[in-house]
Structure formats: structure tokens, C-alpha cells
Design an enzyme around this catalytic site. Structure first.
Site, mmCIF file in Angstrom:
data_model
loop_
_atom_site.group_PDB
_atom_site.id
_atom_site.type_symbol
_atom_site.label_atom_id
_atom_site.label_comp_id
_atom_site.label_asym_id
_atom_site.label_seq_id
_atom_site.Cartn_x
_atom_site.Cartn_y
_atom_site.Cartn_z
ATOM 1 N N LEU A 9 -2.392 -71.099 82.883
ATOM 2 C CA LEU A 9 -1.079 -71.773 82.920
ATOM 3 C C LEU A 9 -0.646 -72.141 81.508
ATOM 4 O O LEU A 9 -1.330 -72.894 80.805
ATOM 5 C CB LEU A 9 -1.152 -73.032 83.787
ATOM 6 C CG LEU A 9 -1.671 -72.843 85.217
ATOM 7 C CD1 LEU A 9 -1.499 -74.134 86.016
ATOM 8 C CD2 LEU A 9 -0.963 -71.680 85.912
ATOM 9 N N ARG A 16 5.399 -82.672 72.591
ATOM 10 C CA ARG A 16 4.689 -83.703 71.814
ATOM 11 C C ARG A 16 4.035 -83.151 70.546
ATOM 12 O O ARG A 16 3.622 -83.897 69.684
ATOM 13 C CB ARG A 16 3.660 -84.418 72.688
ATOM 14 C CG ARG A 16 4.288 -85.594 73.424
ATOM 15 C CD ARG A 16 3.357 -86.167 74.439
ATOM 16 N NE ARG A 16 3.208 -85.256 75.570
ATOM 17 C CZ ARG A 16 2.391 -85.464 76.588
ATOM 18 N NH1 ARG A 16 1.617 -86.518 76.607
ATOM 19 N NH2 ARG A 16 2.325 -84.606 77.580
ATOM 20 N N GLY A 80 5.885 -77.779 88.241
ATOM 21 C CA GLY A 80 4.541 -78.264 88.552
ATOM 22 C C GLY A 80 3.494 -77.155 88.545
ATOM 23 O O GLY A 80 3.820 -75.967 88.572
ATOM 24 N N GLY A 141 -5.298 -86.845 87.083
ATOM 25 C CA GLY A 141 -5.536 -86.916 88.516
ATOM 26 C C GLY A 141 -6.965 -87.396 88.747
ATOM 27 O O GLY A 141 -7.864 -87.051 87.988
ATOM 28 N N ARG A 316 -12.078 -63.056 49.596
ATOM 29 C CA ARG A 316 -11.119 -62.876 50.692
ATOM 30 C C ARG A 316 -10.597 -61.434 50.757
ATOM 31 O O ARG A 316 -10.999 -60.582 49.967
ATOM 32 C CB ARG A 316 -9.941 -63.826 50.478
ATOM 33 C CG ARG A 316 -9.182 -63.501 49.209
ATOM 34 C CD ARG A 316 -8.134 -64.555 48.874
ATOM 35 N NE ARG A 316 -7.490 -64.253 47.613
ATOM 36 C CZ ARG A 316 -6.312 -63.661 47.491
ATOM 37 N NH1 ARG A 316 -5.642 -63.302 48.564
ATOM 38 N NH2 ARG A 316 -5.796 -63.393 46.304
ATOM 39 N N SER A 388 -17.378 -60.205 28.034
ATOM 40 C CA SER A 388 -16.606 -61.388 28.464
ATOM 41 C C SER A 388 -15.144 -61.297 28.034
ATOM 42 O O SER A 388 -14.816 -60.658 27.045
ATOM 43 C CB SER A 388 -17.217 -62.643 27.847
ATOM 44 O OG SER A 388 -18.507 -62.816 28.368
HETATM 45 C C1 UD1 Z 1 -2.551 -81.875 85.480
HETATM 46 C C2 UD1 Z 1 -3.182 -82.193 86.834
HETATM 47 C C3 UD1 Z 1 -4.040 -83.461 86.713
HETATM 48 C C4 UD1 Z 1 -5.097 -83.282 85.623
HETATM 49 C C5 UD1 Z 1 -4.430 -82.904 84.328
HETATM 50 C C6 UD1 Z 1 -5.471 -82.549 83.299
HETATM 51 C C7 UD1 Z 1 -1.640 -81.445 88.551
HETATM 52 C C8 UD1 Z 1 -0.582 -81.828 89.497
HETATM 53 N N1 UD1 Z 1 -2.116 -82.404 87.801
HETATM 54 O O1 UD1 Z 1 -1.667 -82.923 85.119
HETATM 55 O O2 UD1 Z 1 -4.674 -83.715 87.948
HETATM 56 O O3 UD1 Z 1 -5.837 -84.466 85.479
HETATM 57 O O4 UD1 Z 1 -3.589 -81.743 84.523
HETATM 58 O O5 UD1 Z 1 -4.853 -82.323 82.060
HETATM 59 O O6 UD1 Z 1 -2.053 -80.309 88.518
HETATM 60 N N2 UD1 Z 1 2.009 -76.146 83.581
HETATM 61 C C9 UD1 Z 1 2.789 -75.065 83.862
HETATM 62 N N3 UD1 Z 1 3.897 -75.231 84.617
HETATM 63 C C10 UD1 Z 1 4.250 -76.419 85.135
HETATM 64 C C11 UD1 Z 1 3.446 -77.542 84.860
HETATM 65 C C12 UD1 Z 1 2.325 -77.373 84.074
HETATM 66 O O7 UD1 Z 1 2.480 -73.946 83.412
HETATM 67 O O8 UD1 Z 1 5.282 -76.487 85.823
HETATM 68 C C13 UD1 Z 1 0.804 -75.960 82.794
HETATM 69 C C14 UD1 Z 1 0.848 -76.577 81.397
HETATM 70 O O9 UD1 Z 1 1.253 -75.617 80.446
HETATM 71 C C15 UD1 Z 1 -0.601 -76.963 81.161
HETATM 72 C C16 UD1 Z 1 -1.093 -77.292 82.552
HETATM 73 O O10 UD1 Z 1 -0.246 -76.627 83.457
HETATM 74 O O11 UD1 Z 1 -1.344 -75.893 80.656
HETATM 75 C C17 UD1 Z 1 -1.154 -78.792 82.846
HETATM 76 O O12 UD1 Z 1 0.096 -79.353 82.716
HETATM 77 P P1 UD1 Z 1 0.267 -80.884 82.292
HETATM 78 O O13 UD1 Z 1 1.708 -81.215 82.407
HETATM 79 O O14 UD1 Z 1 -0.425 -81.079 81.001
HETATM 80 O O15 UD1 Z 1 -0.617 -81.644 83.357
HETATM 81 P P2 UD1 Z 1 -0.209 -82.609 84.533
HETATM 82 O O16 UD1 Z 1 0.554 -81.825 85.575
HETATM 83 O O17 UD1 Z 1 0.330 -83.847 84.031
#
Ligand code: UD1
Length: 449
Positions: A9, A16, A80, A141, A316, A388
Site C-alpha cells: 500500500l 507530513r 482507507g 489500531g 567513487r 610528485s
Molecule cells: C493503519 C491501521 C492501524 C495501524 C497503523 C499502523 C487501518 C484502518 N489502520 O492506520 O490499525 O496501527 O496503520 O501504521 O488499517 N494507505 C493507502 N490508501 C488509503 C489509506 C492508507 O494506500 O486509503 C496506505 C498508506 O500509504 C500507508 C498505509 O496504507 O502505507 C497505512 O496508512 P496510514 O494512514 O499510515 O495508517 P492508518 O490507516 O492511520
């Protein structure tokens, strides 16, 4: 091991980081964060699917450069983690084995941890979650268990005070057998505090289906998610800890481990000694018995057995140093081949050069490899001796066994065994010094009037 598909994902916005670069392309140990995740997935022979957000072409490119047949799914709206996984449906629709969900911003998860959860699936679990205990659980979570079985994952915003007291959190890394994922993924809704489709709801749905859900606990250090610069620094520090430990386990002496910085791909043989304050960029391969003294910066170089580098050396650009080569203090070597036993001890620049075995390069030698437009080569044979303070103006060839006199500017080829004088010949004028002195004193006296 059953077939494996990894869904990574990567559609998060990463605001941030306050960066023009997508967060998953920031480097840790010289490698983009997402590439660490891809490497880990690939080490299990996994197929790869990556979910990217709109405007993330650079992420797509980085992924396909790494894995040309990766499946790219686009999540147009960030609704999500459950929704993100749904976007990769085409990749898991016909999967008969297992599906591993990884986060593109969590680069340090170890092969050991992934091996454990995949192993649990192979042993009959339907779904396995990686839990951890972060220093501060706020925002994560929580894993709700009956002390044995995982019952649910409750997102921080939806959790009761009692649930928030649970220290065991969801890392986000979840492995499913593909049947289980297909059975639950479309039943996830968005009736929760964030109005998002939570992948974590898959746990309760699978529990209701009486599937077997497991969890493991991994070390918090490997589960740091890089979503701001502080976390990036934390991930870098952890990466370096891992890499230093690996080096020492493999027979490398680090005089002051905390001050040596490795790249993800640094390779070192046995009985290599690395002094304090050494930085490795990508592409360094070091054979056995090499000594890297303090304050060196090495990148894209192969170093042969028994060589000694530094202190204060920079090597390098695809350099190749043979056996027993010595590169001493304040020497820069760029894109040059130094054959076995070459010595370049002090204050030199060797760029685009090829130097034969056992040649000695005197202090202050500079290859003049650039005319402002083109880069040209300097070729020096074996057993040559460069006096040198020489400027070797490329393109130029100096033969085997040749000498160049100190202070020479060498603009023409030097045949083998010849001695080249590229400087004005010295002339001594007898008894001339007192006259010069008198003249200088007279000038001073005239000024004083
Ligand atoms: C999520 C988990 C939470 C966990 C936390 C750990 C869910 C609902 N919650 O939190 O339980 O403790 O991660 O870091 O799963 N992403 C997408 N698309 C979206 C949303 C997120 O690709 O619509 C990806 C982000 O790029 C990232 C990951 O999912 O790689 C987590 O997203 P983030 O928003 O950091 O986590 P939470 O949903 O807050």
C-alpha cells in the site's frame, strides 16, 4: 511454501514529510523506502502488486524499475486501507496461495517476521496479523485478544478508554490466505469514526466466519513507519544498527560502530577493519583483509584483497582498486582502475585513469581529465613512477616503467621506460643571492624616505 502475492500500500499522501519527493521514495540506507519493502517481498519469491495514489507517477516508475512486471493498482480517492486493497482485486482475484499486505512506508520489517507469518498460513491459519508494542500507542489500531486468539483490531479513534489502554498494536502487516481475503474484503464498510474502509475490520469478519486468525508480536524497531522526517531519521538509525550488527557478525571489525554508515548493499569480506567516521554510498564491494581508515567516503567502488584506504579518502564513480592497492590521505579516485599494488599515498586526484600494477603515484599528482566539455583518459602502465606534483593532461598515455619528473605538466605520451621532464630546467646563478638581497634592502630604504 504456497504461492505468494504481496500487495504493497503506497497511496498515502505523505504530507507530513513536507517534501516534493513522495514519502516512499526518501532513502533509508541509500535505497528508497518502498524498494526495501519490494526487496523483502521478493526474497519470498512473491508476485508484487502496488497500490499508488493519484500523481504518484514517480512511485510507479520506481516500482517498475525494480520489478518490471509488478501490478500497479491506482487508488483515485484515499478511502482507507480496506479500499486500497480492493483496488488490487485483479491481482488477487485468481490467487490460489497467500496474500501479504505490506505498507510501502514501513521499510525495515525483517524477513524473519514475514517468514513467521507466512509459515503460520502454511500451517493452516487463515489470517495472521503482525502486532507490536510502540513506545506511544496513540493513533494505532489495538489488537483485542482473549489472551490467546485475536478477536478484533480497534482503531484508535473508535476505541473505548479501556481498549486504548491495550499496548499491543497493529503494525498494518497482515497475511491472508487468498480465499479468506476474497471472503471478507467486500463486506468491509465505512461506518466508523474516520468514515474509511478499514482493512482491520477483516479480523472481526473472519472471526464471524469462524476462520482461524493468528497474530505474532514483532519488535517495534522493525515496524517504524516513515511518515515524517523524525521517523525517517529513526528508520535510518535502526537500519544502521541492523547493518552494523550484520557486518560484525560476518567478521568485520568496526572500531566505532556508531560512526560508520553503511548503504543497503555494502558488501565486506572477512577481516576488514573500518575505522571511525566512514560513510558508504551505494555500490561498495570490499574483499578480505582491507583496512578503511578514518573519515573516508566511498561509493560505487570495488576494493581488492589487502587494500588500505584513507584516512580522508574519497573513492567513487565505478572505481576498481586491485589487491594491495594503497590510497592514502586526501586522495580522490573517480572512475579509475588501479591494478594490484598501485600506491597513491597523498593529496592526489585520479579521475578517468587506468593505472598498471605496482605503479607509484607521487604526492600531489592530478589527472587533468576535464577540458570543460569532455572527459578524457589517463593511461599509465605497470611499474611506472609519477614524480610528485605532476599534472597529467588527458588524453595521455604513460608507458610501463616510465618516470615523470616531479613538478611536470605531462601533455604528451611518454614511451615505456622513458623519463619525461615536463618542467623548466633548473639554473643556479653563482653568488647572485647577495645582490638580490641588496636590491631588496635598497627598495625598502627608498620607500622609507
Ligand atoms: C493503519 C491501521 C492501524 C495501524 C497503523 C499502523 C487501518 C484502518 N489502520 O492506520 O490499525 O496501527 O496503520 O501504521 O488499517 N494507505 C493507502 N490508501 C488509503 C489509506 C492508507 O494506500 O486509503 C496506505 C498508506 O500509504 C500507508 C498505509 O496504507 O502505507 C497505512 O496508512 P496510514 O494512514 O499510515 O495508517 P492508518 O490507516 O492511520
Amino acid at each position: 511454501m504456497a504461492d505468494l502475492l504481496s500487495i504493497i500500500l503506497a497511496a498515502g499522501e505523505g504530507t507530513r514529510m513536507k517534501s516534493a519527493l513522495p514519502k516512499v521514495l526518501h532513502p533509508v540506507g541509500g535505497l528508497p523506502v518502498v524498494s526495501h519493502v519490494l526487496r523483502t517481498a521478493k526474497s519470498f519469491g512473491s508476485r508484487i502488486a502496488v497500490v499508488v495514489g493519484p500523481g504518484h507517477e514517480a512511485v510507479e516508475q520506481a516500482v517498475t524499475r525494480f520489478e518490471s512486471n509488478a501490478f500497479i493498482a491506482r487508488q483515485l480517492e484515499r478511502l482507507g486501507t480496506g479500499h486500497a486493497v480492493q483496488q488490487a482485486r485483479e491481482a488477487f482475484q485468481n490467487e490460489t496461495g497467500n496474500v501479504l499486505v505490506l505498507y510501502a512506508d514501513t521499510p525495515l520489517v525483517t524477513e524473519k517476521t514475514i517468514g513467521q507469518i507466512v509459515g503460520r498460513l502454511d500451517a493452516g491459519a487463515d489470517m495472521v496479523v503482525v502486532g507490536f508494542r510502540p513506545h506511544n500507542p496513540t493513533g494505532y489500531g489495538r489488537l483485542l485478544t482473549d489472551g490467546n486468539r485475536l478477536l478484533a483490531i480497534r482503531e484508535h479513534k473508535d476505541a473505548s478508554d479501556e481498549e486504548r489502554r491495550v499496548g499491543l498494536c497493529n503494525s498494518g502487516i497482515i497475511a491472508f490466505n487468498a480465499d479468506t481475503l476474497r471472503a471478507v474484503i467486500d463486506r468491509i464498510d465505512n461506518k466508523n469514526a474516520k468514515g474509511e474502509y478499514y482493512l482491520t475490520d477483516a479480523v472481526e469478519l473472519a472471526v464471524a466466519d469462524k476462520r482461524q486468525i493468528d497474530y505474532i508480536e514483532a519488535d517495534a524497531s522493525e515496524l517504524v513507519g516513515v511518515d515524517n522526517r523524525t521517523k525517517l531519521a529513526e528508520a535510518e538509525a535502526t537500519f544502521q544498527q541492523f547493518k552494523r550488527a550484520e557486518m560484525m557478525e560476518n567478521g568485520v571489525t568496526l572500531r566505532d560502530p556508531q560512526s560508520v554508515f553503511f548503504s543497503w548493499d555494502t558488501e565486506c569480506g572477512r577481516d576488514v577493519t573500518i575505522f571511525p567516521n566512514v560513510v558508504f554510498g551505494p555500490g561498495v564491494k570490499i574483499a578480505d583483509n582491507v583496512e578503511i581508515r578514518a573519515f573516508c567516503d566511498l561509493e560505487d567502488v570495488v576494493i581488492g584483497d589487502g587494500a588500505s584506504i584513507g584516512p580522508f579518502a574519497r573513492v567513487r564513480g565505478g572505481a576498481e582498486l586491485g589487491k594491495d592497492v594503497h590510497v592514502g590521505n586526501f586522495v580522490e579516485v573517480k572512475k579509475s582502475k588501479l591494478a594490484d599494488g598501485v600506491k597513491v599515498g597523498h593529496l592526489s586526484y585520479l579521475g578517468d585513469a587506468e593505472i598498471g600494477a605496482k605503479t607509484n603515484i607521487g604526492a600531489g599528482t592530478i589527472t587533468c581529465n576535464y577540458d570543460g566539455v569532455n572527459k578524457d583518459k589517463t593511461v599509465i602502465g605497470a611499474n611506472a613512477f609519477i614524480g610528485s606534483n605532476a599534472s597529467l593532461v588527458a588524453p595521455v598515455v604513460i608507458g610501463d616503467g616510465a618516470y615523470t619528473a616531479s613538478g611536470s605538466v605531462i601533455t604528451e605520451d611518454v614511451p615505456a621506460d622513458a623519463v619525461a621532464f615536463g618542467r623548466a630546467r633548473q639554473e643556479n646563478k653563482a653568488d647572485y643571492a647577495p645582490k638580490l638581497r641588496e636590491r631588496a634592502l635598497a627598495k625598502k630604504a627608498a620607500k622609507g624616505k
